[in-house]
Design a protein around this motif. Sequence first.
Motif, short mmCIF file in Angstrom:
data_model
loop_
_atom_site.label_atom_id
_atom_site.label_comp_id
_atom_site.label_asym_id
_atom_site.label_seq_id
_atom_site.Cartn_x
_atom_site.Cartn_y
_atom_site.Cartn_z
N MET A 1 23.53 20.38 60.79
CA MET A 1 23.52 20.67 62.23
C MET A 1 24.00 19.47 63.02
N ASN A 2 24.59 19.76 64.18
CA ASN A 2 25.02 18.67 65.04
C ASN A 2 23.83 18.06 65.76
N ASN A 3 23.87 16.74 65.93
CA ASN A 3 22.88 16.05 66.72
C ASN A 3 22.99 16.53 68.17
N PRO A 4 21.84 16.89 68.82
CA PRO A 4 21.92 17.39 70.20
C PRO A 4 22.64 16.43 71.13
N ASN A 5 22.43 15.13 70.93
CA ASN A 5 23.11 14.15 71.76
C ASN A 5 24.62 14.20 71.53
N GLU A 6 25.01 14.30 70.27
CA GLU A 6 26.43 14.38 69.96
C GLU A 6 27.04 15.66 70.50
N THR A 7 26.27 16.73 70.45
CA THR A 7 26.76 18.01 70.98
C THR A 7 27.06 17.89 72.47
N GLU A 8 26.15 17.27 73.21
CA GLU A 8 26.36 17.10 74.66
C GLU A 8 27.53 16.17 74.93
N ARG A 9 27.61 15.09 74.16
CA ARG A 9 28.73 14.15 74.33
C ARG A 9 30.06 14.84 74.03
N PRO A 31 29.70 18.25 61.58
CA PRO A 31 29.15 17.06 62.25
C PRO A 31 29.96 15.81 61.98
N GLU A 32 30.46 15.64 60.75
CA GLU A 32 31.23 14.44 60.43
C GLU A 32 32.53 14.40 61.21
N ARG A 35 31.79 13.48 64.82
CA ARG A 35 31.51 12.06 65.01
C ARG A 35 32.80 11.25 65.03
#
Length: 685
Positions: A1-9, A31-32, A35
């Motif tokens: 799963m994507n990190n919520p912070n990364e998703t928002e970014r 996710p990779e 990033r």
Amino acid sequence: MNNPNETERARNAGLCLRWRDAGGRMRAVSPESLRRLLAVVESHGQPTDTGLPAMVVSVAGRPTPLSLPPGEAATTFRLTLENGETMEGALRQFRGRTALPALRVHGYHRLEIGAQATTLAVAPASCPPLSSLVDGEGGRPWALGVQTYGLRMPGDGGIGHFGAVATLSRLAARRGADALAISPAHAMFAARPGQYSPYSPSSRLFLNVLLADPLAVFDTATVHAAMQKNGPAHVEALRKLEDAPLIDWPEATARRYQLLRRLHDERIVPHPPAELAAFRKAGGTALEQHAIFETLHGYFTTRGARGGDWRHWPVAMRQPASPEVARFAAEFAQEVNFHIFTQWLAAKSLAVAANAARAAGMRIGVIADMAVGIDPTGSECWARQQEFLVGASIGAPPDALSPLGQDWGLTTFSPAGLRATGYRAFIETLRAGFAHGGGLRIDHVMAMERLWVIPQGGSSAEGAYLSFPVRDLMPLVALEAERAHAVVIGEDLGTVTPGFRRAAQRHGILGMNVLFFERTAQGAFRPPATWSANAAAFTTTHDLPTVAGWWQGVDLDWREKLGQFAPGTDPASVRAGRETDRTALWSALNVASGAKKTPEKPPATPAGARPVVDGAVGFVASTACPLAVVPMEDMLGLPEQPNLPGTTGGHPNWRRRYPGMAATVLSGADARRRVNRLRTGRGHA
């Protein structure tokens, strides 16, 4: 799963987390990949809401919502127009936001609100319509499409140039053509002759100097003498290069540069013309940096395999404004001067060609071509690192034709970099494209809305769609097109979002209708009357089979030979499908021509292809499209296409030359017959 912070970014950065593949299934970006792409996109900064942006783009006659700093209570604005006039007015509320009232003076103006100041671009509602470029008395316009390098002129040394464009434009104008659509003429790499695809440039701001015509500046005797000075063996080598059916780019490039250097050293250095000095001054920092890059690139390329990529140069040399670069430029001033000279010669050559087209009676003139991206190792990325996504490449996601996806080895604008600099790089690229012609074809025009970006070193399948500020970019295209009084064609083939074509139509950007793709759901070819009135009609493009090649199955032969059929595909079934398509096309051509009875379908042979090409030209000419474009390959009935996508070897991409000289290439019986088909279909007398 994507990190919520990364998703928002990712959302803030314009990266799409999900995408729909060619089969209609929704796919998620890993996710990779997210990033790695975030690291590139965010390195150029992120949008902020702290005040006016570097440029506000407005459409004339419409209110323009603004983003003002928190707490800003200004109620008035001051506008300084391009012509120096000033005007003041009151801000208003529009859909719950503070907005400028509707303005009507097109151009780039200085906007002041309180302590804030920015550039306000007021664009027309659309690009100039074709009706404003051509009168209604000469019939509907048609154009020839040509690969500039493929044209032939006596003494051209094996590479077609802008002098041949001028010659062909005069010939085509006499036949009734209103435009000549040429292949991209962007700057390449002097020290990298093996890279010659016109869609993989070093910079879109400058020109490919190999296309320069020395006769645009020097007289025939001077050019001939310069060629003779290298001896009989050199002259014989040039003759062989000129006679060859394919361009030997490394050999022809080396000999072209020999000529250019001799002309520069013997004719320009002793008596530098004032026109060249004026050109250099007008080109400013951008031109100077391009010439310095070419000099640096040539220097480092001879000093190791990695020297061709500026990202591996000594740190100081990676920075265009560094003192070390300035010292290098001073030390190698003569070489820098040479690259300035070649750009001047190329620009002057293209201007001569464009003027010749108009003077000969073309109502539109030369239509230039703008590639979708640039080589990340090239001069434009070196000079403007914060304005491009250096560290990512662009391409296309996996689909039925390319199961592994496509990586074009190019990069593109940084959305954040564009906003931070007031869209400088985009505007200057447009101006370079409009500089000499009556039109501009924008390759993969959907890039104004989104592009498939791939992390460096990753596969195409590891990419994601990146959004671009299309609501600002399209009006800027319209503004620059208006200033150039030019038509705009957007290459919109492939996957297009539902609203993109509607937006392009509103802004007056013509799409492309290509014969092979204009089919019904049942596979029938659509009648000419049903083609779009908001697109240019084409028989084919440089990336597709010619009509003769398609009819004969030449493209299928190449794909089978090079292993380009999708895994699990049976070549025999593909060829059977082509036979079904031949029947459908032959029927459509005869119905469109008004034939009472469909003649027997011609065989898939060179002779059998001839009436099919004739019919295809007449078919496209009779469509509802406001402009018809027929590539020279189809005017001559050639079986081979300029480029076979997905190949870097095995197929002679971007190397084919046209049979016959530019001055007579349309004089054969087949070409004359097809010109008459075009004239009749477009309503010419």
